[in-house]
Structures are given as C-alpha cells and as structure tokens.
Enzyme design. Structure first.
Site: not given
Ligand code: ADP
Length: 160
Positions: A18, A42, A91, A129
């Site tokens: 992130h 989630k 990803r 996450s």
């Molecule tokens: P959500 O619950 O909206 O999916 P996340 O917190 O899981 O929220 O992810 C938020 C954003 O960050 C999404 O666009 C996701 O694809 C991106 N993201 C999550 N992990 C990574 C990573 N390792 N590298 C780049 N982007 C990521």
C-alpha cells in the site's frame, strides 16, 4: 483544479505494498487521500480508528498525504473531497477482474471520477493484508512487510 486522488481500501493492516502505491501516486497527483473504509466482506482485524492513526504515522512527514476514515460510496467520497481520481493497486489477474468490475460500476455511477491503476512491483505482488494479519496473529515476524514506522508492537498493542 487541484489534482487530487483518493486511495481507498480497508488497509487492515497497511502494508509496504500500500505504501508503495501512495508514494508512486505522489508522482502523479498533487495530493493523495488515503481513505480508510469498512469492507463488509472482510472480518475486522484492527479497529478503523487504529488503522487511520497507524497510516498517519507512516506519512507524518508527507504533507501531501492525508488519511481519513470514510463511509458510503467511494465515488461520493471523491466528490466530497474534490478528488477527480481514484487510485488502486493491481497485483494479479484476480485483482484485475475484481477491480475491473468495481471500476466500471464506479464510472457508471460517476463518470467525473477516473480510476487509475498502478501495477505492483514484482517483489511486492505476494504481499496482502490478510497474509500479514495471519503472520501477526500467529506470532511471526511481519516487519519486512510493514512500513518502517509501524512495528508489530504498535499493531498488537492497539488490537481491541
Ligand atoms: P480492499 O478491502 O478495498 O480490497 P485493501 O486494503 O485490501 O482494500 O487494498 C487496497 C488497495 O491496495 C487495492 O487496490 C489493492 O489492490 C491494493 N493493494 C493491496 N496490496 C497491495 C500490494 N502488495 N501492492 C500493491 N497494491 C496493493
């Protein structure tokens, strides 16, 4: 017009994946608003107020990043914030399929907001996450996946 992007997510917890999207987003946008929301699909690990304060700590020296909690539709939040862009990270192909649907629906609801996708660096593609949360819950060392300002103790101390 200010060039503002909203980077929405649940960030439960915020990882270096992130962090990279925000940092790279700052090369494209004048301001990036990290918008922390609840994801109905989630199960919550960290309370939303804890997530917000941990992310604020990561960007405490970056005045162009703000971190806010939000509810409701993301495109409505963009409108309220004056943001014309929605920033998301990609990803994998699975991310793409999900993001495509969400991006197209968001555009159908509000065509003034453009979604911009950044491809993850290969070395960060496997970081999520949910995996970081599992490592933390099982007593493992997740420090290499967490931003340098956030420690395991920061996270576990603040768990409700
Ligand atoms: P959500 O619950 O909206 O999916 P996340 O917190 O899981 O929220 O992810 C938020 C954003 O960050 C999404 O666009 C996701 O694809 C991106 N993201 C999550 N992990 C990574 C990573 N390792 N590298 C780049 N982007 C990521």
């Amino acid at each position: 017009m200010k060039n503002i992007a909203v980077f929405p997510g649940s960030f439960d917890p915020f990882t270096i994946g992130h962090e990279e999207i925000v940092t790279r987003g700052l090369r494209l946008f004048e301001r990036v608003v990290v918008a922390v929301g609840e994801n109905a699909g989630k199960r919550e690990f960290l309370d939303i107020t804890v997530r917000v304060s941990l992310i604020r700590k990561v960007f405490r020296d970056e005045p162009r990043v703000s971190v806010e909690q939000y509810t409701g539709l993301t495109v409505d939040y963009c409108e309220r914030t004056g943001a014309s862009f929605l920033l998301r990270g990609l990803r994998t192909a699975a991310d793409f399929e999900y993001e495509r649907a969400v991006g197209q629906i968001n555009r159908a609801m509000n065509a003034r907001v453009e979604t911009v996708f950044l491809l993850t660096s290969p070395q960060r593609t496997f970081i999520s996450s949910s995996i970081v949360k599992d490592i933390l819950l099982n007593g493992g060392d997740a420090s290499s996946f967490l931003p340098s300002h956030v420690t395991r103790e920061d996270i576990m101390r603040k768990r409700t």
